[in-house]
Write an enzyme that holds these catalytic residues in place. Sequence first.
Site, PDB file in Angstrom:
ATOM      1  N   LYS A  98      23.887  15.625  -4.456  1.00 61.42           N
ATOM      2  CA  LYS A  98      24.850  14.883  -5.271  1.00 61.42           C
ATOM      3  C   LYS A  98      24.102  13.992  -6.239  1.00 61.42           C
ATOM      4  O   LYS A  98      23.053  13.455  -5.894  1.00 61.42           O
ATOM      5  CB  LYS A  98      25.714  14.004  -4.348  1.00 61.42           C
ATOM      6  CG  LYS A  98      26.565  12.976  -5.063  1.00 61.42           C
ATOM      7  CD  LYS A  98      27.447  12.172  -4.119  1.00 61.42           C
ATOM      8  CE  LYS A  98      28.206  11.105  -4.899  1.00 61.42           C
ATOM      9  NZ  LYS A  98      29.161  10.345  -4.077  1.00 61.42           N
ATOM     10  N   GLU A 130      34.637  -2.093  -5.215  1.00 57.03           N
ATOM     11  CA  GLU A 130      33.754  -1.544  -4.173  1.00 57.03           C
ATOM     12  C   GLU A 130      32.850  -2.622  -3.570  1.00 57.03           C
ATOM     13  O   GLU A 130      32.018  -3.221  -4.263  1.00 57.03           O
ATOM     14  CB  GLU A 130      32.896  -0.412  -4.773  1.00 57.03           C
ATOM     15  CG  GLU A 130      32.056   0.307  -3.736  1.00 57.03           C
ATOM     16  CD  GLU A 130      31.492   1.639  -4.236  1.00 57.03           C
ATOM     17  OE1 GLU A 130      31.804   2.052  -5.376  1.00 57.03           O
ATOM     18  OE2 GLU A 130      30.733   2.261  -3.476  1.00 57.03           O
TER      19      GLU A 130
HETATM   20  C1  LIG Z   1      30.014   4.895 -10.926  1.00 56.07           C
HETATM   21  C2  LIG Z   1      31.307   4.739 -10.707  1.00 56.07           C
HETATM   22  O1  LIG Z   1      31.943   5.168  -9.615  1.00 56.07           O
HETATM   23  C3  LIG Z   1      31.328   5.478  -8.394  1.00 56.07           C
HETATM   24  C4  LIG Z   1      31.702   6.850  -8.060  1.00 56.07           C
HETATM   25  C5  LIG Z   1      32.914   7.110  -7.446  1.00 56.07           C
HETATM   26  C6  LIG Z   1      33.354   8.521  -7.265  1.00 56.07           C
HETATM   27  O2  LIG Z   1      32.568   9.425  -7.561  1.00 56.07           O
HETATM   28  O3  LIG Z   1      34.498   8.768  -6.869  1.00 56.07           O
HETATM   29  C7  LIG Z   1      33.721   6.050  -6.988  1.00 56.07           C
HETATM   30  C8  LIG Z   1      33.294   4.777  -7.048  1.00 56.07           C
HETATM   31  C9  LIG Z   1      31.903   4.451  -7.452  1.00 56.07           C
HETATM   32  O4  LIG Z   1      31.089   4.337  -6.341  1.00 56.07           O
HETATM   33  C10 LIG Z   1      32.219   4.021 -11.628  1.00 56.07           C
HETATM   34  O5  LIG Z   1      33.357   3.749 -11.253  1.00 56.07           O
HETATM   35  O6  LIG Z   1      31.786   3.738 -12.762  1.00 56.07           O
END
Ligand SMILES: C=C(O[C@@H]1C=C(C(=O)O)C=C[C@H]1O)C(=O)O
Length: 417
Positions: free
Chosen positions: A166, A215
Amino acid sequence: MCPADICCSASQLTDDLAAADNMLLAPSGNPRWTDSKLLQGYLPAQSCIVAAGSQFLLTHGCYAQFQLPTNSPGLALLLQDKLAAAKADGVVEPVLIQLIPFDPGQNASFLIPRQVERIGADKLTTRLQQQAKTSAPLRLGHNKAAEFTRQVRQAVQLLQQPKLKKLVLGRAIECHSEQLDLADCLLSLLQQNPGAATFAVPLPGGEVWFGASPELLLARHGNQIRTQPLAGTCRRDLTDLTRDQAQAEVLRHSPKDRYEHQLVVQQISEVLAPYCKILQVPAEPSLLATSRLWHLASDIQAELVNADIPSLDILQLLHPTAAVCGQPTAAAREAIRQIETYQRDFFCGAVGWQDLAGNGQWQVMIRCARAKAGQLTLYAGAGIVSASEPAAELAETNAKFATMLGALGLPELTEAC
Ligand SMILES: C=C(O[C@@H]1C=C(C(=O)O)C=C[C@H]1O)C(=O)O
Protein backbone atom coordinates in the site's frame (compact mmCIF):
# COMPACT_ATOMS: atom_id res chain seq x y z
CA MET A 1 6.02 36.14 15.59
CA CYS A 2 6.99 36.38 19.28
CA PRO A 3 8.23 39.40 21.14
CA ALA A 4 11.99 39.38 20.71
CA ASP A 5 12.70 39.41 24.42
CA ILE A 6 10.82 36.27 25.26
CA CYS A 7 11.15 34.06 22.30
CA CYS A 8 13.60 33.21 19.68
CA SER A 9 12.51 31.59 16.48
CA ALA A 10 15.03 29.43 14.73
CA SER A 11 15.35 31.09 11.38
CA GLN A 12 18.29 28.86 10.51
CA LEU A 13 17.34 25.24 10.56
CA THR A 14 19.65 23.40 12.84
CA ASP A 15 20.08 19.84 13.95
CA ASP A 16 22.28 20.82 16.83
CA LEU A 17 20.66 20.20 20.20
CA ALA A 18 23.09 22.52 21.94
CA ALA A 19 22.04 25.33 19.64
CA ALA A 20 18.42 24.57 20.45
CA ASP A 21 19.24 24.91 24.10
CA ASN A 22 20.23 28.50 23.55
CA MET A 23 16.90 29.24 21.94
CA LEU A 24 15.03 29.15 25.19
CA LEU A 25 15.32 32.77 26.04
CA ALA A 26 13.58 33.86 29.18
CA PRO A 27 13.29 37.56 29.91
CA SER A 28 15.57 38.49 32.70
CA GLY A 29 13.77 39.33 35.90
CA ASN A 30 10.34 38.49 34.49
CA PRO A 31 7.83 37.89 37.28
CA ARG A 32 5.28 35.05 37.15
CA TRP A 33 3.93 34.86 33.61
CA THR A 34 0.25 35.33 34.16
CA ASP A 35 -0.28 38.54 32.26
CA SER A 36 -4.06 38.82 31.94
CA LYS A 37 -3.62 41.15 28.96
CA LEU A 38 -2.45 38.13 26.98
CA LEU A 39 -5.84 36.46 27.27
CA GLN A 40 -7.24 38.36 24.37
CA GLY A 41 -8.51 35.88 21.85
CA TYR A 42 -7.06 34.23 18.80
CA LEU A 43 -4.15 36.01 17.11
CA PRO A 44 -2.98 33.91 14.13
CA ALA A 45 0.74 34.61 14.52
CA GLN A 46 0.78 34.21 18.30
CA SER A 47 -1.93 31.73 19.24
CA CYS A 48 -2.29 28.00 18.85
CA ILE A 49 -5.49 26.00 18.84
CA VAL A 50 -5.19 22.26 19.43
CA ALA A 51 -7.67 19.64 20.58
CA ALA A 52 -7.57 18.27 24.12
CA GLY A 53 -10.24 15.59 24.46
CA SER A 54 -13.64 17.28 24.21
CA GLN A 55 -12.00 20.66 24.74
CA PHE A 56 -9.40 22.83 23.04
CA LEU A 57 -6.21 24.46 24.18
CA LEU A 58 -6.18 28.09 23.10
CA THR A 59 -2.71 29.42 23.77
CA HIS A 60 -1.36 32.94 24.00
CA GLY A 61 2.10 34.33 23.52
CA CYS A 62 5.36 32.49 23.17
CA TYR A 63 7.79 31.55 25.91
CA ALA A 64 10.04 29.51 23.63
CA GLN A 65 10.07 28.22 20.10
CA PHE A 66 12.56 25.96 18.39
CA GLN A 67 12.85 23.57 15.47
CA LEU A 68 14.69 20.27 15.31
CA PRO A 69 14.40 17.04 13.33
CA THR A 70 12.09 14.56 15.10
CA ASN A 71 14.78 11.91 14.86
CA SER A 72 17.45 14.01 16.67
CA PRO A 73 19.09 11.83 19.33
CA GLY A 74 18.19 13.01 22.81
CA LEU A 75 15.25 15.12 21.64
CA ALA A 76 12.72 13.60 24.09
CA LEU A 77 14.94 14.57 27.03
CA LEU A 78 15.50 18.04 25.66
CA LEU A 79 11.73 18.58 25.33
CA GLN A 80 11.28 17.50 28.92
CA ASP A 81 14.03 19.92 30.03
CA LYS A 82 12.45 22.81 28.13
CA LEU A 83 9.09 22.21 29.82
CA ALA A 84 10.73 21.94 33.24
CA ALA A 85 12.66 25.17 32.62
CA ALA A 86 9.45 26.95 31.61
CA LYS A 87 7.79 25.78 34.81
CA ALA A 88 10.75 26.91 36.92
CA ASP A 89 10.57 30.23 35.13
CA GLY A 90 6.97 30.81 36.17
CA VAL A 91 4.96 29.55 33.18
CA VAL A 92 1.86 28.36 34.99
CA GLU A 93 0.80 25.51 32.72
CA PRO A 94 3.73 24.65 30.47
CA VAL A 95 2.69 22.70 27.40
CA LEU A 96 4.67 21.97 24.30
CA ILE A 97 2.79 22.48 21.04
CA GLN A 98 4.22 20.28 18.29
CA LEU A 99 4.14 20.14 14.52
CA ILE A 100 5.71 16.87 13.35
CA PRO A 101 6.62 16.60 9.65
CA PHE A 102 5.80 13.59 7.50
CA ASP A 103 9.53 13.01 6.99
CA PRO A 104 11.23 12.49 10.38
CA GLY A 105 14.48 13.90 8.93
CA GLN A 106 12.84 17.30 8.46
CA ASN A 107 12.48 19.80 11.26
CA ALA A 108 9.62 19.49 13.71
CA SER A 109 8.43 22.75 15.22
CA PHE A 110 7.96 23.19 18.98
CA LEU A 111 6.39 26.05 20.87
CA ILE A 112 5.86 26.63 24.59
CA PRO A 113 3.15 29.26 24.99
CA ARG A 114 3.13 31.75 27.82
CA GLN A 115 -0.47 31.04 28.70
CA VAL A 116 -2.90 28.25 28.01
CA GLU A 117 -6.69 28.27 28.26
CA ARG A 118 -8.72 25.07 28.14
CA ILE A 119 -12.04 25.93 26.58
CA GLY A 120 -14.99 24.12 25.03
CA ALA A 121 -16.11 24.46 21.42
CA ASP A 122 -18.81 26.99 22.41
CA LYS A 123 -16.35 29.36 24.02
CA LEU A 124 -13.83 28.92 21.23
CA THR A 125 -16.59 29.75 18.73
CA THR A 126 -17.43 32.93 20.64
CA ARG A 127 -13.76 33.96 20.78
CA LEU A 128 -13.37 33.42 17.04
CA GLN A 129 -16.61 35.26 16.32
CA GLN A 130 -15.30 38.28 18.23
CA GLN A 131 -12.19 38.27 16.09
CA ALA A 132 -13.41 37.18 12.66
CA LYS A 133 -13.46 39.52 9.69
CA THR A 134 -14.71 38.65 6.25
CA SER A 135 -12.00 37.27 3.97
CA ALA A 136 -11.67 38.47 0.41
CA PRO A 137 -12.73 35.87 -2.20
CA LEU A 138 -10.24 33.10 -2.85
CA ARG A 139 -8.90 32.16 -6.25
CA LEU A 140 -8.28 28.44 -6.60
CA GLY A 141 -5.17 27.40 -8.54
CA HIS A 142 -4.82 24.42 -10.87
CA ASN A 143 -6.18 21.26 -9.27
CA LYS A 144 -3.79 18.89 -11.09
CA ALA A 145 -6.41 16.15 -11.35
CA ALA A 146 -4.87 14.58 -14.46
CA GLU A 147 -1.45 14.49 -12.80
CA PHE A 148 -2.92 12.74 -9.77
CA THR A 149 -4.68 10.05 -11.78
CA ARG A 150 -1.43 9.43 -13.69
CA GLN A 151 0.37 9.07 -10.37
CA VAL A 152 -2.25 6.62 -9.07
CA ARG A 153 -1.73 4.51 -12.22
CA GLN A 154 2.02 4.60 -11.60
CA ALA A 155 1.45 3.57 -7.97
CA VAL A 156 -0.81 0.69 -8.98
CA GLN A 157 1.97 -0.56 -11.27
CA LEU A 158 4.50 -0.42 -8.41
CA LEU A 159 1.99 -2.25 -6.23
CA GLN A 160 2.11 -5.25 -8.54
CA GLN A 161 5.43 -6.11 -6.85
CA PRO A 162 4.77 -8.29 -3.82
CA LYS A 163 7.17 -6.24 -1.64
CA LEU A 164 4.85 -3.20 -1.71
CA LYS A 165 1.29 -3.56 -0.39
CA LYS A 166 0.00 0.00 0.00
CA LEU A 167 1.10 3.57 -0.52
CA VAL A 168 -0.64 6.81 0.23
CA LEU A 169 -0.57 9.51 -2.43
CA GLY A 170 -1.49 13.12 -1.85
CA ARG A 171 -2.28 16.22 -3.87
CA ALA A 172 -1.62 19.86 -3.12
CA ILE A 173 -3.68 22.74 -4.51
CA GLU A 174 -2.65 26.37 -4.27
CA CYS A 175 -5.08 29.20 -3.76
CA HIS A 176 -4.82 32.88 -3.07
CA SER A 177 -6.72 35.61 -1.29
CA GLU A 178 -5.92 39.32 -1.16
CA GLN A 179 -7.07 39.30 2.42
CA LEU A 180 -7.45 36.01 4.26
CA ASP A 181 -8.82 36.09 7.78
CA LEU A 182 -7.75 32.98 9.65
CA ALA A 183 -10.14 33.52 12.55
CA ASP A 184 -12.96 33.49 10.01
CA CYS A 185 -11.65 30.27 8.36
CA LEU A 186 -11.25 28.56 11.75
CA LEU A 187 -14.71 29.59 12.83
CA SER A 188 -16.18 27.97 9.70
CA LEU A 189 -14.04 24.85 10.17
CA LEU A 190 -15.19 24.52 13.77
CA GLN A 191 -18.83 25.04 12.91
CA GLN A 192 -18.81 22.76 9.86
CA ASN A 193 -16.79 19.93 11.48
CA PRO A 194 -18.02 19.52 15.04
CA GLY A 195 -16.64 15.98 15.36
CA ALA A 196 -13.13 16.79 14.15
CA ALA A 197 -10.18 18.38 15.92
CA THR A 198 -9.88 21.92 14.60
CA PHE A 199 -6.35 23.23 14.95
CA ALA A 200 -4.09 26.14 14.02
CA VAL A 201 -0.39 26.36 14.78
CA PRO A 202 1.95 29.15 13.61
CA LEU A 203 5.56 28.74 12.53
CA PRO A 204 8.18 31.46 12.71
CA GLY A 205 7.99 33.73 9.69
CA GLY A 206 4.23 34.04 9.51
CA GLU A 207 3.24 30.60 8.23
CA VAL A 208 0.23 28.91 9.87
CA TRP A 209 -0.89 25.27 9.52
CA PHE A 210 -4.56 24.81 10.21
CA GLY A 211 -7.35 22.35 9.60
CA ALA A 212 -9.87 19.97 11.14
CA SER A 213 -8.39 16.50 11.58
CA PRO A 214 -10.68 13.54 12.24
CA GLU A 215 -7.78 11.13 12.88
CA LEU A 216 -6.26 10.55 16.33
CA LEU A 217 -2.60 9.54 16.17
CA LEU A 218 -2.05 9.37 19.93
CA ALA A 219 -3.78 10.34 23.12
CA ARG A 220 -1.84 9.64 26.28
CA HIS A 221 -2.66 9.82 29.94
CA GLY A 222 -0.04 8.21 32.18
CA ASN A 223 0.41 4.68 30.94
CA GLN A 224 -2.90 4.67 29.02
CA ILE A 225 -2.67 5.34 25.29
CA ARG A 226 -5.16 5.44 22.45
CA THR A 227 -4.85 5.71 18.69
CA GLN A 228 -7.63 5.66 16.10
CA PRO A 229 -6.35 5.15 12.56
CA LEU A 230 -8.66 5.86 9.65
CA ALA A 231 -8.24 4.06 6.34
CA GLY A 232 -10.97 3.24 3.85
CA THR A 233 -13.13 6.21 2.90
CA CYS A 234 -16.24 7.12 0.94
CA ARG A 235 -18.21 10.30 0.40
CA ARG A 236 -21.39 10.77 2.42
CA ASP A 237 -24.74 11.43 0.77
CA LEU A 238 -26.13 14.29 2.82
CA THR A 239 -29.22 14.65 0.65
CA ASP A 240 -30.62 11.23 1.50
CA LEU A 241 -30.06 9.58 4.88
CA THR A 242 -31.04 6.10 3.71
CA ARG A 243 -28.57 6.26 0.83
CA ASP A 244 -25.96 7.69 3.21
CA GLN A 245 -26.32 4.66 5.51
CA ALA A 246 -26.29 2.29 2.54
CA GLN A 247 -23.01 3.83 1.33
CA ALA A 248 -21.53 3.37 4.77
CA GLU A 249 -22.47 -0.31 4.69
CA VAL A 250 -20.90 -0.72 1.25
CA LEU A 251 -17.69 0.76 2.70
CA ARG A 252 -17.87 -1.50 5.76
CA HIS A 253 -17.99 -4.57 3.53
CA SER A 254 -15.67 -3.41 0.74
CA PRO A 255 -12.78 -5.94 0.50
CA LYS A 256 -10.46 -3.29 -0.96
CA ASP A 257 -11.11 -0.81 1.87
CA ARG A 258 -10.96 -3.51 4.55
CA TYR A 259 -7.60 -4.63 3.19
CA GLU A 260 -6.30 -1.05 3.19
CA HIS A 261 -7.51 -0.69 6.76
CA GLN A 262 -6.19 -4.02 7.97
CA LEU A 263 -2.67 -3.15 6.83
CA VAL A 264 -2.74 -0.09 9.10
CA VAL A 265 -4.13 -1.94 12.13
CA GLN A 266 -1.62 -4.72 11.71
CA GLN A 267 1.32 -2.30 11.49
CA ILE A 268 0.21 -0.34 14.56
CA SER A 269 -0.42 -3.52 16.57
CA GLU A 270 3.03 -4.83 15.70
CA VAL A 271 4.91 -1.67 16.65
CA LEU A 272 3.01 -1.12 19.91
CA ALA A 273 2.88 -4.72 21.17
CA PRO A 274 6.42 -4.86 22.67
CA TYR A 275 5.71 -1.74 24.75
CA CYS A 276 2.27 -2.65 26.07
CA LYS A 277 1.01 -4.96 28.80
CA ILE A 278 -2.54 -4.60 27.49
CA LEU A 279 -3.30 -3.98 23.81
CA GLN A 280 -6.94 -3.89 22.77
CA VAL A 281 -7.43 -4.00 19.03
CA PRO A 282 -10.98 -4.28 17.68
CA ALA A 283 -11.53 -7.39 15.58
CA GLU A 284 -13.53 -5.37 13.05
CA PRO A 285 -13.24 -1.74 11.96
CA SER A 286 -16.15 0.53 12.83
CA LEU A 287 -17.65 3.36 10.80
CA LEU A 288 -16.68 6.91 11.63
CA ALA A 289 -18.65 9.77 10.10
CA THR A 290 -17.23 13.24 9.53
CA SER A 291 -19.43 16.00 8.15
CA ARG A 292 -18.68 14.87 4.61
CA LEU A 293 -17.13 11.40 4.67
CA TRP A 294 -17.41 7.89 6.02
CA HIS A 295 -14.19 6.28 7.22
CA LEU A 296 -13.29 2.84 8.49
CA ALA A 297 -11.83 3.38 11.97
CA SER A 298 -10.21 1.22 14.65
CA ASP A 299 -10.16 2.46 18.21
CA ILE A 300 -6.96 0.92 19.62
CA GLN A 301 -6.39 1.26 23.36
CA ALA A 302 -3.38 0.10 25.31
CA GLU A 303 -1.60 0.19 28.62
CA LEU A 304 2.14 0.81 28.51
CA VAL A 305 4.52 -1.47 30.37
CA ASN A 306 6.69 1.51 31.25
CA ALA A 307 4.86 4.71 32.19
CA ASP A 308 8.15 6.62 31.86
CA ILE A 309 8.53 6.12 28.11
CA PRO A 310 8.57 9.60 26.51
CA SER A 311 5.58 10.44 24.33
CA LEU A 312 7.96 11.37 21.52
CA ASP A 313 9.22 7.76 21.50
CA ILE A 314 5.66 6.45 21.13
CA LEU A 315 5.03 8.96 18.34
CA GLN A 316 8.17 7.77 16.57
CA LEU A 317 6.95 4.18 16.79
CA LEU A 318 3.59 5.07 15.31
CA HIS A 319 4.49 7.71 12.76
CA PRO A 320 4.13 7.51 9.84
CA THR A 321 1.34 4.95 10.06
CA ALA A 322 0.30 3.01 6.99
CA ALA A 323 -2.77 5.31 6.88
CA VAL A 324 -0.58 8.18 5.61
CA CYS A 325 2.52 6.43 4.23
CA GLY A 326 1.90 2.81 3.28
CA GLN A 327 3.14 -0.66 3.90
CA PRO A 328 5.92 -1.62 4.31
CA THR A 329 6.89 1.84 5.53
CA ALA A 330 10.34 2.21 3.95
CA ALA A 331 9.29 0.96 0.51
CA ALA A 332 6.13 3.11 0.58
CA ARG A 333 8.12 6.18 1.61
CA GLU A 334 10.53 5.62 -1.26
CA ALA A 335 7.67 5.19 -3.76
CA ILE A 336 6.01 8.39 -2.48
CA ARG A 337 9.32 10.23 -2.93
CA GLN A 338 9.51 8.99 -6.52
CA ILE A 339 5.91 9.77 -7.45
CA GLU A 340 4.75 12.90 -5.63
CA THR A 341 5.79 16.27 -7.04
CA TYR A 342 5.09 18.56 -4.05
CA GLN A 343 6.62 18.81 -0.57
CA ARG A 344 4.46 17.26 2.17
CA ASP A 345 6.26 19.05 5.02
CA PHE A 346 3.69 18.78 7.85
CA PHE A 347 0.91 17.28 5.70
CA CYS A 348 0.51 13.63 6.82
CA GLY A 349 2.63 14.49 9.86
CA ALA A 350 1.08 15.29 13.21
CA VAL A 351 -0.13 18.23 15.24
CA GLY A 352 -0.47 18.07 18.99
CA TRP A 353 0.74 18.94 22.45
CA GLN A 354 2.12 17.43 25.61
CA ASP A 355 2.46 18.58 29.19
CA LEU A 356 5.31 18.07 31.66
CA ALA A 357 4.12 14.57 32.53
CA GLY A 358 4.09 13.59 28.85
CA ASN A 359 0.29 13.54 28.67
CA GLY A 360 -1.24 14.99 25.57
CA GLN A 361 -2.95 14.50 22.23
CA TRP A 362 -1.68 14.37 18.67
CA GLN A 363 -3.86 14.35 15.55
CA VAL A 364 -2.76 13.20 12.11
CA MET A 365 -2.18 16.32 10.02
CA ILE A 366 -4.90 15.84 7.39
CA ARG A 367 -7.86 17.99 6.16
CA CYS A 368 -5.41 20.83 6.47
CA ALA A 369 -3.82 23.81 4.80
CA ARG A 370 -0.68 25.89 5.01
CA ALA A 371 -1.32 29.65 4.99
CA LYS A 372 1.26 32.31 4.33
CA ALA A 373 0.54 35.90 3.37
CA GLY A 374 -2.74 35.18 1.60
CA GLN A 375 -1.23 32.18 -0.18
CA LEU A 376 -2.81 28.87 0.79
CA THR A 377 -1.86 25.30 0.00
CA LEU A 378 -4.57 22.69 0.58
CA TYR A 379 -3.74 18.99 0.87
CA ALA A 380 -5.58 15.70 0.51
CA GLY A 381 -4.50 12.13 -0.07
CA ALA A 382 -5.77 8.59 -0.44
CA GLY A 383 -4.46 5.10 0.24
CA ILE A 384 -3.61 3.20 -2.93
CA VAL A 385 -3.54 -0.60 -3.16
CA SER A 386 -3.23 -2.86 -6.19
CA ALA A 387 -7.03 -2.92 -6.59
CA SER A 388 -7.29 0.91 -6.66
CA GLU A 389 -9.01 2.69 -9.54
CA PRO A 390 -7.59 6.10 -10.44
CA ALA A 391 -11.02 7.71 -10.91
CA ALA A 392 -12.22 6.53 -7.52
CA GLU A 393 -9.05 7.72 -5.77
CA LEU A 394 -9.35 11.10 -7.46
CA ALA A 395 -12.96 11.35 -6.31
CA GLU A 396 -11.87 10.44 -2.78
CA THR A 397 -9.31 13.26 -2.68
CA ASN A 398 -11.93 15.66 -4.11
CA ALA A 399 -14.28 14.70 -1.30
CA LYS A 400 -11.49 15.22 1.26
CA PHE A 401 -10.61 18.64 -0.13
CA ALA A 402 -14.23 19.64 0.48
CA THR A 403 -13.55 20.04 4.23
CA MET A 404 -11.10 22.90 3.68
CA LEU A 405 -12.84 24.27 0.58
CA GLY A 406 -16.12 24.47 2.52
CA ALA A 407 -14.45 26.40 5.36
CA LEU A 408 -12.96 28.80 2.81
CA GLY A 409 -16.34 29.33 1.17
CA LEU A 410 -15.30 27.57 -2.04
CA PRO A 411 -17.31 24.96 -3.95
CA GLU A 412 -16.28 21.31 -4.02
CA LEU A 413 -14.04 20.01 -6.77
CA THR A 414 -16.00 18.03 -9.31
CA GLU A 415 -13.38 17.17 -11.89
CA ALA A 416 -13.26 13.58 -13.09
CA CYS A 417 -10.61 11.80 -15.08
C1 LIG B 1 -4.03 11.38 3.56
C2 LIG B 1 -5.32 11.45 3.82
O1 LIG B 1 -6.06 10.43 4.25
C3 LIG B 1 -5.56 9.26 4.84
C4 LIG B 1 -6.05 8.13 4.06
C5 LIG B 1 -7.32 7.63 4.29
C6 LIG B 1 -7.87 6.59 3.37
O2 LIG B 1 -7.13 6.12 2.50
O3 LIG B 1 -9.06 6.25 3.46
C7 LIG B 1 -8.08 8.09 5.38
C8 LIG B 1 -7.56 8.94 6.28
C9 LIG B 1 -6.13 9.32 6.24
O4 LIG B 1 -5.39 8.50 7.07
C10 LIG B 1 -6.11 12.70 3.74
O5 LIG B 1 -7.25 12.72 4.19
O6 LIG B 1 -5.58 13.68 3.18
